[in-house]
Design a protein around this motif. Sequence first.
Motif, PDB file in Angstrom:
ATOM      1  N   ARG A   1       0.345   7.550   0.455  1.00  0.00           N
ATOM      2  CA  ARG A   1      -1.018   8.091   0.472  1.00  0.00           C
ATOM      3  C   ARG A   1      -1.840   7.237   0.130  1.00  0.00           C
ATOM      4  O   ARG A   1      -2.859   8.429   0.604  1.00  0.00           O
ATOM      5  CB  ARG A   1      -0.400   9.135  -1.665  1.00  0.00           C
ATOM      6  N   LYS A   2      -1.617   6.252  -0.493  1.00  0.00           N
ATOM      7  CA  LYS A   2      -3.184   5.739   0.319  1.00  0.00           C
ATOM      8  C   LYS A   2      -3.711   5.826   1.551  1.00  0.00           C
ATOM      9  O   LYS A   2      -4.698   5.392   1.794  1.00  0.00           O
ATOM     10  CB  LYS A   2      -2.820   4.091  -0.345  1.00  0.00           C
ATOM     11  N   ARG A   3      -2.808   4.847   2.216  1.00  0.00           N
ATOM     12  CA  ARG A   3      -2.450   4.891   3.284  1.00  0.00           C
ATOM     13  C   ARG A   3      -3.210   6.023   4.032  1.00  0.00           C
ATOM     14  O   ARG A   3      -3.496   6.273   4.850  1.00  0.00           O
ATOM     15  CB  ARG A   3      -1.316   4.311   4.430  1.00  0.00           C
TER      16      ARG A   3
ATOM     17  N   MET B   1       0.905  -0.916   0.586  1.00  0.00           N
ATOM     18  CA  MET B   1       0.031  -0.305  -0.309  1.00  0.00           C
ATOM     19  C   MET B   1       0.794   1.100  -0.072  1.00  0.00           C
ATOM     20  O   MET B   1       1.506   1.431   1.100  1.00  0.00           O
ATOM     21  CB  MET B   1      -0.802   0.412   1.073  1.00  0.00           C
TER      22      MET B   1
END
Lengths: 366, 319
Positions: free
Chosen positions: A28-30, A25
């Motif tokens: 940014r997604k986290r 992951m």
Amino acid sequence: MTTTTPDTTTPTTLQPVSTPKHHGMSKRKRDGLTALAVTGLALLMLFFWLVPLAYMFLTSVKTLEQMQNGRILPSSPATVEYQGEQLELFSVPMPDGDVRELAMLKPGRNSSIFIDPDNPGAGEIEWEGKWRQLQPAYEIDFQWGNYVEAFTEVEFPRLLRNTAAIALFGIIGTLMSCVLVAYGFSRFPIPYKNVLFLILIATIILPRQVTLIPTYAIFARLGWVGTWLPLIVPHFFANAYNVFLLRQYFLTIPREMDEAAMIDGASPMRVLWSVILPQSWPVIIAVAVSHLIFAWNDYFEPLIYLRSKPDLVPISVGIQEFNFLYGTRPELLQATSMLALLIPVIIFFLAQRYFMQGVVFSGVEK
Amino acid sequence: MTVFDEFRGYKRASDKPNERGPLTRHLARWGLLFISPWIIGFFLFTLIPMVLSLLMTFTNFNVTEPGAIEFIGLENYKRLFNDADLRAAISATGKFFALAIPVAIIQPIVMAAMLNAAALKGKRFFTTLFYMTYMIPIVSAILVWQGMLNAETGWINRFLDIFGVSGPDWLNSTTWVYPALILIGLWGVGNAMLFTLIGMQGVPTELYEAARVDGAGYLRQQLNITLPLITPIIFYNLILAVIGLMQYFTVPYIVSRGTGQPGNATLFYNIHFYRTAFRFQNMGYGATLAWLLFAVAMVVTIFLFWSAKYWVYSPGNRE
């Protein structure tokens, strides 16, 4: 210094901060997921925080009956007019599995006759079953009349006038006196200034009960009990919170500006009026709004000073007396409490920016 | 820096006017003129009433018959020990304190920490709405919560019903009335929350970065960095909460219609004071109750200020 022993548990090499620990992951997604979770949690909290307001509003537009029918929105059993008669609407499960809203024409023990209100021309519909087990169809039915009743029963215009008058004179008194005192403390070489200022701050800690009885006796002697004067006059003599707030603000205004004005021959009063005040209106709004809130909320003093004069009481006392009298009319109570909070809340949203800034200033220096 | 830091900063500044020039004297006169409203008010509404109220504790003063005042020695003080209502009042107030003080400390910290979380979107929106309830007049808030807490029709018990929990009759239970009063008070957090939030925003970000490098998680950062650095604000909130609780009156008075019901559980100190001094017109004894409260408030405040040096962070005093 104490001697340091090498700490074996601390890793000696620094780990790069941005190493993604969750496999696969991206950072940014986290971050996006964390933001979603935190914001969602905050929204949930906000929902519970404000849900009593929804309760208040919805109760204020219900009848007693509507409070007990188990529905959140104010709803009444729906009726339709059919050939000059009011017929009750029911949710009727039809043999084909549909649930239709039908008007009951003729109830019967084991079968009843209904009519389709949308299509009365289609004729009577016979339904097999016990009609008492049917759910009545509800329609939304706001009781706006509760507000009219509350408005007149509680004599809201009178309460509003009293509260506004007490608050307005109090604001004038507080602003005038606190501005002068704060200006004195922030700019002038007053002897024993620090001791005086500490005494001023220490009055915050003094419980008002200690001065209340003699003050009451003096006001009674002056014939002021039963008038607004005890609720207004003391505010013309400054108070610790607002003086502190104003002084903190005045201290941030550069002294060079008033010194320049003084060299030009301006008197201290003139400096206050033309140099200090024009730059201070955020804090002045904050003081005014906070006094307004104080006056709107103050309960104890109006209670003791205006007990004999129900015509002069402010909203706080008036509504509570209404509460004692009309305990069995929750809808009127909620309607009056809605009326009472409307003005402070509207003023808050209008002045919110300055008010919150000012409050911050009084508590914490940045 | 909070208002109470004035007490600590006091020693730093010299008090004596060292320049005695004519300009200084001229300005000093102006300054005294400007602060005179407070000085006059301090004498009229604080100092003189305090002295009078202390004197009243030795009398049977009653405002309806001020001429009949008699000196009764220490009678009022003796009465303190035989006053069953006072015992009930101290017990009710004490129980509520034990519950309300932790809430007054923790609630603003938790809410401010949430508003300060880097991941929160729409900070301004949340801060404004959580603050807004502070504007709701207390009487309105009480009416709303009385409805919410109603055993049958109130939304709290109906919400608990969903989970199969049958809620208590909050306001008529000698146990549950205290949590109910706490609930009624939650909306007033505004200022304390805002101060705490500003304090948290003032914590240097380098400290968090350093902690992250050392592998400290969110909770550890909050406990080991944020919390110690905002102790001055916690202290300030604590003092204001103690002062506010010493004055606690409106909510229990309205909730119990001035009766102290259920079973004296809401007979708070100031309700007892109000009934003694104003309903039963027993002002000499009322003044004694007021001075007892003042004495307790002084002891508690002095204790808190003394304790501050052990737990309140003060940037100037690190040696």
